[in-house]
Design a protein around this motif. Structure first.
Motif, PDB file in Angstrom:
ATOM      1  N   UNK A 157     -42.155  27.404 116.923  1.00  0.00           N
ATOM      2  CA  UNK A 157     -41.132  27.677 115.928  1.00  0.00           C
ATOM      3  C   UNK A 157     -40.651  26.357 115.361  1.00  0.00           C
ATOM      4  N   UNK A 158     -39.773  26.442 114.369  1.00  0.00           N
ATOM      5  CA  UNK A 158     -39.216  25.250 113.761  1.00  0.00           C
ATOM      6  C   UNK A 158     -39.274  25.312 112.245  1.00  0.00           C
ATOM      7  N   UNK A 159     -38.621  24.373 111.576  1.00  0.00           N
ATOM      8  CA  UNK A 159     -38.626  24.354 110.110  1.00  0.00           C
ATOM      9  C   UNK A 159     -40.047  24.320 109.552  1.00  0.00           C
ATOM     10  N   UNK A 160     -40.275  25.106 108.520  1.00  0.00           N
ATOM     11  CA  UNK A 160     -41.588  25.160 107.889  1.00  0.00           C
ATOM     12  C   UNK A 160     -42.505  26.226 108.441  1.00  0.00           C
ATOM     13  N   UNK A 161     -42.020  27.024 109.401  1.00  0.00           N
ATOM     14  CA  UNK A 161     -42.850  28.033 110.057  1.00  0.00           C
ATOM     15  C   UNK A 161     -43.164  29.191 109.110  1.00  0.00           C
ATOM     16  N   UNK A 162     -44.449  29.415 108.854  1.00  0.00           N
ATOM     17  CA  UNK A 162     -44.885  30.517 108.002  1.00  0.00           C
ATOM     18  C   UNK A 162     -45.450  31.686 108.803  1.00  0.00           C
ATOM     19  N   UNK A 163     -45.279  31.661 110.109  1.00  0.00           N
ATOM     20  CA  UNK A 163     -45.943  32.648 110.951  1.00  0.00           C
ATOM     21  C   UNK A 163     -45.259  33.999 110.953  1.00  0.00           C
ATOM     22  N   UNK A 164     -44.184  34.148 110.201  1.00  0.00           N
ATOM     23  CA  UNK A 164     -43.528  35.439 110.043  1.00  0.00           C
ATOM     24  C   UNK A 164     -43.002  36.004 111.355  1.00  0.00           C
ATOM     25  N   UNK A 165     -42.416  35.133 112.178  1.00  0.00           N
ATOM     26  CA  UNK A 165     -41.778  35.604 113.402  1.00  0.00           C
ATOM     27  C   UNK A 165     -40.289  35.281 113.328  1.00  0.00           C
ATOM     28  N   UNK A 166     -39.915  34.037 113.573  1.00  0.00           N
ATOM     29  CA  UNK A 166     -38.510  33.658 113.497  1.00  0.00           C
ATOM     30  C   UNK A 166     -37.949  33.895 112.101  1.00  0.00           C
ATOM     31  N   UNK A 191     -40.728  29.129 124.369  1.00  0.00           N
ATOM     32  CA  UNK A 191     -41.213  28.775 123.034  1.00  0.00           C
ATOM     33  C   UNK A 191     -41.106  27.268 122.864  1.00  0.00           C
ATOM     34  N   UNK A 192     -41.712  26.757 121.792  1.00  0.00           N
ATOM     35  CA  UNK A 192     -41.735  25.305 121.596  1.00  0.00           C
ATOM     36  C   UNK A 192     -41.612  24.975 120.115  1.00  0.00           C
ATOM     37  N   UNK A 193     -40.894  23.912 119.823  1.00  0.00           N
ATOM     38  CA  UNK A 193     -40.703  23.439 118.457  1.00  0.00           C
ATOM     39  C   UNK A 193     -41.918  22.621 118.024  1.00  0.00           C
ATOM     40  N   UNK A 194     -42.365  22.843 116.789  1.00  0.00           N
ATOM     41  CA  UNK A 194     -43.516  22.096 116.262  1.00  0.00           C
ATOM     42  C   UNK A 194     -43.281  20.595 116.340  1.00  0.00           C
ATOM     43  N   UNK A 195     -42.042  20.175 116.133  1.00  0.00           N
ATOM     44  CA  UNK A 195     -41.737  18.741 116.148  1.00  0.00           C
ATOM     45  C   UNK A 195     -41.919  18.146 117.542  1.00  0.00           C
ATOM     46  N   UNK A 214     -51.883  22.372 127.753  1.00  0.00           N
ATOM     47  CA  UNK A 214     -51.264  23.603 127.290  1.00  0.00           C
ATOM     48  C   UNK A 214     -49.779  23.294 127.051  1.00  0.00           C
ATOM     49  N   UNK A 215     -49.319  23.500 125.830  1.00  0.00           N
ATOM     50  CA  UNK A 215     -47.942  23.145 125.467  1.00  0.00           C
ATOM     51  C   UNK A 215     -47.222  24.400 124.980  1.00  0.00           C
ATOM     52  N   UNK A 216     -46.628  25.101 125.925  1.00  0.00           N
ATOM     53  CA  UNK A 216     -45.957  26.356 125.571  1.00  0.00           C
ATOM     54  C   UNK A 216     -44.451  26.261 125.705  1.00  0.00           C
ATOM     55  N   UNK A 217     -43.924  25.078 125.945  1.00  0.00           N
ATOM     56  CA  UNK A 217     -42.495  24.920 126.171  1.00  0.00           C
ATOM     57  C   UNK A 217     -42.212  24.822 127.660  1.00  0.00           C
ATOM     58  N   UNK A 218     -40.939  24.704 127.993  1.00  0.00           N
ATOM     59  CA  UNK A 218     -40.540  24.638 129.394  1.00  0.00           C
ATOM     60  C   UNK A 218     -40.119  26.026 129.864  1.00  0.00           C
ATOM     61  N   UNK A 219     -40.278  26.314 131.156  1.00  0.00           N
ATOM     62  CA  UNK A 219     -40.027  27.677 131.659  1.00  0.00           C
ATOM     63  C   UNK A 219     -38.620  28.184 131.321  1.00  0.00           C
ATOM     64  N   UNK A 286     -44.054  15.731 128.033  1.00  0.00           N
ATOM     65  CA  UNK A 286     -43.559  16.717 127.079  1.00  0.00           C
ATOM     66  C   UNK A 286     -42.073  16.975 127.298  1.00  0.00           C
ATOM     67  N   UNK A 287     -41.294  16.897 126.226  1.00  0.00           N
ATOM     68  CA  UNK A 287     -39.876  17.220 126.265  1.00  0.00           C
ATOM     69  C   UNK A 287     -39.579  18.190 125.131  1.00  0.00           C
ATOM     70  N   UNK A 288     -38.745  19.184 125.412  1.00  0.00           N
ATOM     71  CA  UNK A 288     -38.458  20.221 124.433  1.00  0.00           C
ATOM     72  C   UNK A 288     -36.972  20.255 124.109  1.00  0.00           C
TER      73      UNK A 288
END
Length: 341
Positions: A157-166, A191-195, A214-219, A286-288
């Motif tokens: 997720x994050x600014x510029x997201x065109x994936x039609x979810x958030x 979830x994880x921010x594109x930035x 694998x970068x899926x965010x933190x638990x 990785x930091x989120x």
């Protein structure tokens, strides 16, 4: 540092470009100029990666310390880019996907989990999205032996997201009124921010890393309640969340994941959707950022001039007819109210 980004004009690619520029790197983008505009300050090489002459022209514009490929979907096409750039770059970073693991979202996965099988020279008919991405990974790791990075994001997720979810949830919250909140507010998510992916990827380039992450965010970095609640808060608090049971929605034939984006009923098909492991990436740095920050920043982009058009333009990845309509939502809320009386 000199960086080439294949793509670079939208969402994750743009996040890589922006982060690299903020570090003072020299950035070149290579794209067709059709999906978005390039960030100011980049050198643009316009072309089509499926045309050998364009790839030859691109290679001549090097060398680069690294390539970031955010838009490789067909192994044969990625392989051509890899071959053309093998002598012009030190590292090749490929953006793949958590869908490389066939057991997800039913079972927990990490980098050691079984992957789809796909040849590195497969064409577009070589399988579905996840399978083809595995072929793309192989094209990169075999073409840049010891010099490749593969990043497999989870839900971005994050600014510029065109994936039609958030963006769908933010637009719905902005409309106000009683709003279906599917499932349980306590459902933990990841979830994880594109930035944050861009920061992690460029850091790995800087330290000379290779391998797959694998970068899926933190638990459990958010809950469904926090996610939707922040959507309401970020759009002026005009909507009222009405929590509706998974079982009721399934009885009514509501399509998980698409009709109500990211809604994943707590059943065996989605048992591990929010529990993939990013432990290797976290150990590597990785930091989120907090998920509410990402949601608020996305809302600021979405409701700024041009943001809504960008999020819902022809390049988005989900069709309008897949998302629940206002009339369908009103009908379901009325049935839910009647059942609760």
């Amino acid at each position: 540092m000199r960086l080439l980004v294949i793509g670079g004009s939208v969402f994750l690619g743009r996040a890589f470009v922006h982060e690299a520029l903020s570090r003072g790197w020299e950035v070149t983008t290579f794209n067709r100029g059709q999906s978005g505009t390039d960030e100011p300050g980049v050198t643009v090489v316009q072309g089509d990666r499926e045309l050998p002459a364009d790839l030859e022209r691109l290679a001549a514009a090097g060398p680069w310390d690294a390539v970031v490929d955010v838009c490789g979907y067909v192994p044969r096409v990625v392989g051509s880019s890899v071959a053309a750039l093998a002598g012009s770059a030190d590292t090749y970073l490929m953006i793949s996907t958590i869908n490389a693991y066939p057991e997800w979202p039913g079972k927990p996965v990490d980098e050691s989990s079984p992957r789809h099988e796909c040849e590195p020279d497969a064409g577009p008919d070589g399988g579905g999205y996840g399978k083809l991405k595995v072929g793309c990974e192989r094209a990169v790791t075999e073409g840049f032996p010891g010099r490749s990075l593969v990043i497999e994001p989870g839900l971005i997720l994050g600014p510029g997201d065109r994936a039609r979810r958030l963006a769908v949830w933010l637009r719905r919250a902005a409309a106000g009124g009683r709003m279906i909140a599917p499932g349980s507010p306590d459902r933990e998510m990841q979830v994880i921010d594109a930035r944050d992916i861009a920061i992690f990827g460029l850091d790995r380039i800087m330290d000379g890393s290779s391998g797959t992450y694998l970068t899926s965010g933190t638990p459990a970095n958010t809950t469904w309640g926090e996610y939707l609640g922040t959507c309401v808060e970020a759009t002026g608090g005009k909507a009222e969340l009405v929590w509706v049971d998974d079982a009721f929605l399934q009885e009514q034939g509501v399509e998980p994941w698409t009709e109500l984006p990211l809604w994943a009923p707590q059943n065996e098909d989605f048992a591990a959707v929010w529990t993939p492991s990013s432990a290797k990436a976290v150990a590597a740095g990785l930091r989120c950022r907090p998920v509410p920050e990402s949601i608020r920043d996305t809302a600021a982009w979405l409701f700024a001039p041009g943001g809504m058009d960008d999020a819902f333009d022809v390049h988005h990845s989900q069709k309008d007819d897949q998302v629940m309509t206002a009339s369908r939502e009103a009908e379901l809320l009325a049935r839910w109210d009647a059942q609760r009386r």
